[in-house]
Write an enzyme that holds these catalytic residues in place. Structure first.
Site, PDB file in Angstrom:
ATOM      1  N   PHE A  96      -0.860  10.024 -13.963  1.00 54.52           N
ATOM      2  CA  PHE A  96       0.472   9.484 -13.658  1.00 54.52           C
ATOM      3  C   PHE A  96       0.387   7.984 -13.362  1.00 54.52           C
ATOM      4  CE2 PHE A  96       3.700   8.356 -10.503  1.00 54.52           C
ATOM      5  CZ  PHE A  96       4.863   8.781 -11.119  1.00 54.52           C
ATOM      6  N   GLU A 134      -6.388  15.092 -10.963  1.00 51.32           N
ATOM      7  CA  GLU A 134      -6.281  14.563 -12.332  1.00 51.32           C
ATOM      8  C   GLU A 134      -4.855  14.155 -12.668  1.00 51.32           C
ATOM      9  OE1 GLU A 134      -8.721  14.063 -14.342  1.00 51.32           O
ATOM     10  OE2 GLU A 134     -10.304  14.995 -13.138  1.00 51.32           O
ATOM     11  N   TYR A 143       0.847  -1.187   0.000  1.00 55.47           N
ATOM     12  CA  TYR A 143       0.000   0.000   0.000  1.00 55.47           C
ATOM     13  C   TYR A 143       0.888   1.245   0.000  1.00 55.47           C
ATOM     14  CZ  TYR A 143      -3.106   3.680   1.576  1.00 55.47           C
ATOM     15  OH  TYR A 143      -3.799   4.854   1.673  1.00 55.47           O
ATOM     16  N   LEU A 160       9.039  17.322  -4.207  1.00 57.75           N
ATOM     17  CA  LEU A 160       8.965  18.747  -3.861  1.00 57.75           C
ATOM     18  C   LEU A 160       8.589  19.565  -5.088  1.00 57.75           C
ATOM     19  CD1 LEU A 160      12.156  19.314  -1.680  1.00 57.75           C
ATOM     20  CD2 LEU A 160       9.778  19.413  -0.913  1.00 57.75           C
ATOM     21  N   LEU A 199      10.437  16.984 -13.963  1.00 55.18           N
ATOM     22  CA  LEU A 199      11.790  16.651 -14.400  1.00 55.18           C
ATOM     23  C   LEU A 199      11.931  15.143 -14.580  1.00 55.18           C
ATOM     24  CD1 LEU A 199      13.737  18.942 -11.902  1.00 55.18           C
ATOM     25  CD2 LEU A 199      13.558  19.285 -14.369  1.00 55.18           C
ATOM     26  N   ARG A 254      -2.091   5.865 -14.025  1.00 55.17           N
ATOM     27  CA  ARG A 254      -2.611   5.096 -15.161  1.00 55.17           C
ATOM     28  C   ARG A 254      -1.469   4.741 -16.094  1.00 55.17           C
ATOM     29  NH1 ARG A 254      -7.518   8.434 -15.401  1.00 55.17           N
ATOM     30  NH2 ARG A 254      -9.132   7.173 -14.426  1.00 55.17           N
ATOM     31  N   PRO A 305       9.345  22.462  -6.561  1.00 54.59           N
ATOM     32  CA  PRO A 305      10.266  23.010  -7.565  1.00 54.59           C
ATOM     33  C   PRO A 305      10.910  21.935  -8.438  1.00 54.59           C
ATOM     34  CG  PRO A 305      10.785  23.852  -5.358  1.00 54.59           C
ATOM     35  CD  PRO A 305       9.799  22.748  -5.193  1.00 54.59           C
ATOM     36  N   HIS A 348      -4.710   5.216  -2.540  1.00 58.19           N
ATOM     37  CA  HIS A 348      -5.889   6.086  -2.652  1.00 58.19           C
ATOM     38  C   HIS A 348      -5.468   7.412  -3.265  1.00 58.19           C
ATOM     39  CE1 HIS A 348      -6.988   3.425   0.813  1.00 58.19           C
ATOM     40  NE2 HIS A 348      -8.098   3.321   0.068  1.00 58.19           N
TER      41      HIS A 348
END
Lengths: 168, 903
Positions: A127, A122, A77, A84, A90, A129, A86, A116
């Site tokens: 990401f 979104e 899990y 972070l 990348l 998926r 900034p 979860h």
């Protein structure tokens, strides 16, 4: 316009000596305050909890909880996963997720990974998926103090050939 | 040896000697007892038995036996030698030398004793004697290499390098043509290089160079040879060749700054910081643009020009220098640039450039004028550098702002928290500084540096107990006190001594300071083994270097600090001696009913008895431990059993009878080794004034004058001195009169008080230094000393001081108050303790609180001393998260230990 300076990304386990790094990250990345239970789970997850370094700087982390399914199998899990602000966009998060999936593939006991995600996130949904996670269900009123309170349960089943053994 | 004994006993005696050498002490002891059964008064046997016992930790008995043996046989060199060895083992080298000399009077050619003597003479720097002993040894054993070398070294140390050269040449004459064999090439090469350095020291540079060139094949330290060659050429003014040598050296290592210096000198460019003419700058600029082209990767080539370039070209050079380092993330960049801040205008240029970086990185993610996208960390390091920059310029508000922005950007970089702590320390909030250092520490519990930094900050905030706990996280088995002492951890001892001193715990403070002094004594001691070792191994250059370092050991900063602080403790002890136990008791008993007194006495008696019993038990245990360890021991240099510290709080140090005498001991060391430091002579003055040694005080004054003509401290001393002397009763003795006449004669040396009364002198001092707070403070204090009735004027002098604000051109940023926090604390101290004007003191306090908002001393609004301030809340929070939170423990997480990792 170009980014001429590729900075190497590396990973390190979460250990008792660098636990504070994880605390510092969570404090700014997530709106939730985590308790001692979270940190002991993260520590106990061993190779499944990682700090990610951009050069020498710790910029993100994944913290997991290992949940036992049977004597020889577990579910993973993902409690927190974040970079972070900034240092986003990348490709660091993808590298981190890739790294964790590698660790899972090498470790035959993990059946599935789940987590979860808040319904309005979104970006995160896209990401996960991308990495083969699927929405299994929507849980209403999962969160108590953030809006919206609903979340999706995302699951990635790790396809593997189990040698003649049934799973529960 | 043992000649007066019959054959059987003589053999036994030989056995004792042999057992001693092979450390089979029990065997030796048995043999000695066998002889003594028959000849109980045999001197040499008694002495040897003593020596053996000395190695078995029975010191007192050992001395007794050796002395008795010597008394029975004064004519025996063995007895004297043994006596010398005994003294040597106790580090009483002067006594040991005396004994050896007596032994040699009886047996002048005893090699063993001569060698032992020479080592002691080298250690004690009895150089004349050392030369003589080495001469005797060489005469006795002319075919032994080590004696030649030792003889040369002795002459060298005795300041006769040319004689040393002659000896080495004579020694070389004894060698075969094909010397050295392969396995001795290094030793021979070192000898040659040593000889060359001797020639150089003797002033014969030509010959040194010639020798170097002739023997180049035999020298194995090729780089060393090249360096020596270059520097000799330079000293011989053969600049063309020197230049070539240095260019070659730069080819080998372009980062070595000494090569750069050499190259500049051989090109005739002399660089004195900041004073070079336009001409020189042009030459240097050309030189370095050439070098940069040749060595594009060298950092030194880019860094060195920053020191000499004029503002205009400096701007572009430093711009180019910083960009790659900020991109790479070099946390030490600021320390690299720090030296530039003392040059006028450069700080300002740096500020402009860095602020430009920040806004450009925020807007476009790239450096100004570039389209290249920087990694996000570049902004972080720029903010970090800016924080340090503003801190250096004393603009603490801005510094904090930048550091906070950096922390917001990337909260995981530990350096940021350390830096923030340092800013608070500079701004006067030691508590917040300690809390931040602790936070930094918590972020990497495996980092010893972070731990040490945190300990130091805690000590600076007088949190001694917490500091000790934190330090012990990194010491063996938590036995931190002994461990830190054994490790000679002097920064810790100094910092905790300072903290105790601030808290008025003089005994504990002295204990720490004296520990530092002991470390230095140990270091002097440590050279002993090298006198034989280095000559045997032929590391002669390093050996002589080490000896010279040892000669100046006590000028080292840590010793200096410890000695100064110890003297201050002793001065305070002298001014207000501690009450003895009896006095305290009496004070407590006063006003008690007789019955109560009786009860108390009884209780005390019981306690004393219990303590005595306990002590006896402990002693017994200790002896047992000592015995067992001596049985086990026998390894060379086995340590004496640790004795428990009988005075952990330094109570005994407080009961010193003559604090000024103790202080004088350390003062002597300071005067010998730190005479160029004003503080030394200020303290000398304080000591001698208290001892009423006016001529010595006068001497200290004159030395002060040489070092600090303008110093307010010197002014204080001068006036105090003449005020005291003038108010002395007329001398009754002849010597007293003599002293007075000398002082009268010397009075003319002090220009500031010439043909003026002391009050006038003080006034003109004030007028000359009107704008300096420190000088005003001195003037006010002196005025009050001379004329206590003018107290209100003294207060006025201090209160009318005006604090200007920096215009921002120099080191200090614009708008920063010119007064230092320390000076302001000093003035507060004068108000409250000297002038005893508490109203003025509190007015001063609130004035300074505005100037130094972060100062805890003045209760500044932003400091952690002020309830409700950010720092106040922060410190509270950090303290609350102390144990049992997981942060404080060092990797010890009891909650997690039960959990197993599933795999």
């Amino acid at each position: 316009m170009g980014r001429a300076h590729e900075v190497p990304v590396s990973f390190d386990n979460v250990r008792d000596k660098n636990m504070m790094q994880l605390t510092k990250l969570n404090l700014v990345i997530f709106p939730v305050k985590y308790d001692g239970r979270y940190y002991s789970d993260a520590l106990a997850a061993g190779d499944f909890s990682k700090l990610v370094y951009y050069g020498d700087i710790c910029v993100g982390s994944i913290a997991c909880r290992v949940e036992r399914v049977s004597a020889t199998t577990v579910k993973l899990y993902i409690m927190t996963f974040g970079i972070l602000a900034p240092y986003r966009r990348l490709g660091i998060g993808a590298k981190l997720m890739g790294h964790i999936l590698d660790v899972c593939h090498k470790n035959a006991t993990v059946l599935e990974i789940y987590l979860h995600v808040q319904t309005n996130n979104e970006e995160a949904l896209a990401f996960y998926r991308n990495f083969g996670f699927e929405v299994r269900e929507k849980i209403e009123n999962y969160y108590t103090d953030i809006e919206p309170p609903d979340c999706y349960l995302l699951v990635k089943e790790l396809s593997r050939i189990l040698k003649g053994r049934n799973t529960t | 040896m043992g000649s007066s004994l019959p054959p059987k006993e003589a053999n036994l005696f030989k056995l004792i000697a042999k057992s001693y050498e092979t450390k089979q002490y029990k065997k030796g002891l048995k043999a000695a007892d066998q002889i003594l059964k028959k000849f109980p008064e045999h001197g040499e046997t008694l002495a040897m038995k003593g020596l053996t016992l000395n190695c078995m930790d029975s010191k007192a008995e050992a001395y007794e036996l050796v002395r008795k043996g010597l008394k029975n046989d004064l004519k025996s060199h063995v007895c004297w030698h043994v006596y010398g060895l005994l003294y040597r083992s106790d580090r009483e080298y002067r006594e040991a030398i005396k004994c050896y000399r007596n032994a040699l009077r009886i047996d002048p050619e005893n090699i063993q004793i001569l060698r032992d003597l020479s080592l002691l003479q080298a250690q004690m720097r009895d150089l004349g004697g050392y030369v003589e002993t080495c001469r005797t040894l060489l005469t006795l054993k002319p075919n032994h290499r080590n004696y030649w070398i030792a003889f040369a070294i002795a002459h060298h140390l005795n300041k006769e390098p040319s004689k040393a050269v002659d000896i080495l040449i004579a020694y070389e004459g004894t060698l075969e043509e094909d010397y050295p064999p392969d396995n001795e090439r290094y030793e021979h090469s070192e000898m040659l290089l040593y000889k060359i350095s001797l020639l150089e020291e003797a002033g014969d540079l030509e010959k040194a160079l010639e020798e170097l060139n002739n023997k180049l094949v035999k020298i194995v330290d090729k780089l060393g040879a090249k360096e020596i060659q270059a520097s000799l050429l330079l000293k011989l003014h053969r600049y063309k060749e020197a230049e070539k040598s240095y260019v070659n050296l730069l080819e080998i290592n372009s980062e070595n700054h000494r090569y750069h210096e050499g190259l500049k000198k051989s090109l005739g460019i002399s660089v004195e910081n900041g004073t070079e003419g336009v001409d020189t700058v042009t030459k240097l600029t050309d030189l370095y643009s050439d070098l940069q082209r040749k060595y594009p990767k060298s950092v030194a080539m880019k860094r060195i020009p920053l020191d000499f370039l004029e503002i205009g070209s400096f701007r572009s050079a430093v711009d180019e220098y910083m960009r790659p380092l900020l991109r790479k993330g070099v946390p030490s960049l600021f320390s690299d640039l720090k030296s530039l801040y003392s040059q006028p205008g450069k700080a300002h240029v740096l500020e402009e450039i860095l602020l430009g970086y920040e806004s450009s990185l925020r807007m476009n993610g790239s450096f100004p004028g570039s389209t290249e996208q920087e990694p996000p960390s570049t902004l972080l390091w720029t903010l970090f550098l800016l924080g340090q920059h503003f801190d250096r310029r004393h603009a603490f508000d801005k510094a904090l702002q930048k550091i906070n922005e950096a922390i917001l950007h990337t909260p995981t970089v530990i350096d940021l928290y350390l830096m923030k702590g340092r800013i608070f320390k500079h701004a006067g909030d030691a508590l917040a500084a300690a809390a931040l250092a602790d936070e930094a520490r918590s972020m990497d519990l495996a980092d010893r540096f972070l731990n040490s930094e945190c300990v130091k900050r805690m000590l600076q905030a007088d949190q001694v107990e917490q500091a000790e706990k934190t330090a012990s996280l990194f010491t063996k088995d938590g036995d931190q006190h002994n461990n830190l002492y054994d490790m000679q951890c002097m920064w810790y001892e100094l910092a905790s001594g300072d903290s105790y001193y601030r808290q008025g715990l003089l005994g504990k403070a002295l204990k720490k300071y004296l520990a530092v002094e002991k470390h230095y004594a140990d270091m002097v001691e440590d050279q002993f083994d090298f006198h034989t070792y280095c000559i045997r191994k032929m590391t002669l250059r390093a050996y002589v270097h080490m000896l010279r370092f040892q000669d100046h050991l006590h000028s080292h900063r840590f010793f200096h600090q410890a000695a100064i602080s110890a003297i201050r403790c002793y001065l305070r002890l002298f001014d207000s001696p501690p009450k003895s136990a009896a006095e305290e008791e009496e004070a407590a008993m006063r006003g008690m009913a007789p019955a109560e007194k009786k009860k108390l006495r009884q209780k005390q008696r019981k306690e004393a008895a219990r303590a005595k019993k306990q002590e006896a038990e402990e002693k017994l245990k200790e002896e047992e431990a000592a015995f067992s360890s001596s049985n086990k021991g026998g390894k060379k240099g086995s340590q004496p059993p640790k004795t428990a510290d009988t005075d952990p709080d330094g109570e005994k140090l407080l009961q010193v009878e003559d604090p000024l005498g103790e202080a004088t001991k350390y003062l002597k060391l300071l005067q010998d080794h730190s005479s160029e430091v004003l503080e030394t002579h200020l303290l000398a003055f304080e000591i001698y004034m208290r001892k009423k040694k006016y001529l010595l005080a006068l001497q200290a004054l004159k030395r002060q004058l040489k070092l600090g003509l303008e110093s307010p401290d010197v002014h204080r001393c001068i006036i105090r001195f003449f005020n005291d002397v003038d108010n002395l009763p007329p001398p009754s003795t002849d010597s007293g009169k003599l002293v007075n006449s000398v002082i009268e004669l010397e009075r003319s040396c002090f220009k500031s008080i010439e043909s003026k009364t002391l009050l006038q002198a003080n006034e003109s001092f004030l007028n000359m230094n009107k704008d300096s707070l420190r000088h005003r403070a001195a003037a006010a204090e002196v005025l009050f000393l001379l004329a206590p009735e003018q107290k209100s004027t003294a207060v006025e002098i201090l209160e009318s001081s005006v604090c200007s604000h920096s215009a921002g051109g120099g080191e200090i940023a614009e708008g920063v108050p010119s007064w230092g926090l320390k000076d302001c604390c000093l003035v507060y101290d004068i108000f409250s303790n000297t002038l005893k004007d508490l109203d003025a003191a509190s007015r001063w306090k609130s004035r300074c609180a505005d100037l130094f908002p972060f100062s805890t001393f003045f209760n500044g609004v932003k400091s952690s001393a002020t309830c409700g301030s950010e720092n106040y809340t922060y410190c509270r929070k950090m303290q609350a998260s102390q144990p049992p939170g997981p942060l404080a423990a060092n990797g010890h997480l009891p909650d997690f230990s039960a959990l197993k990792i599933i795999s």
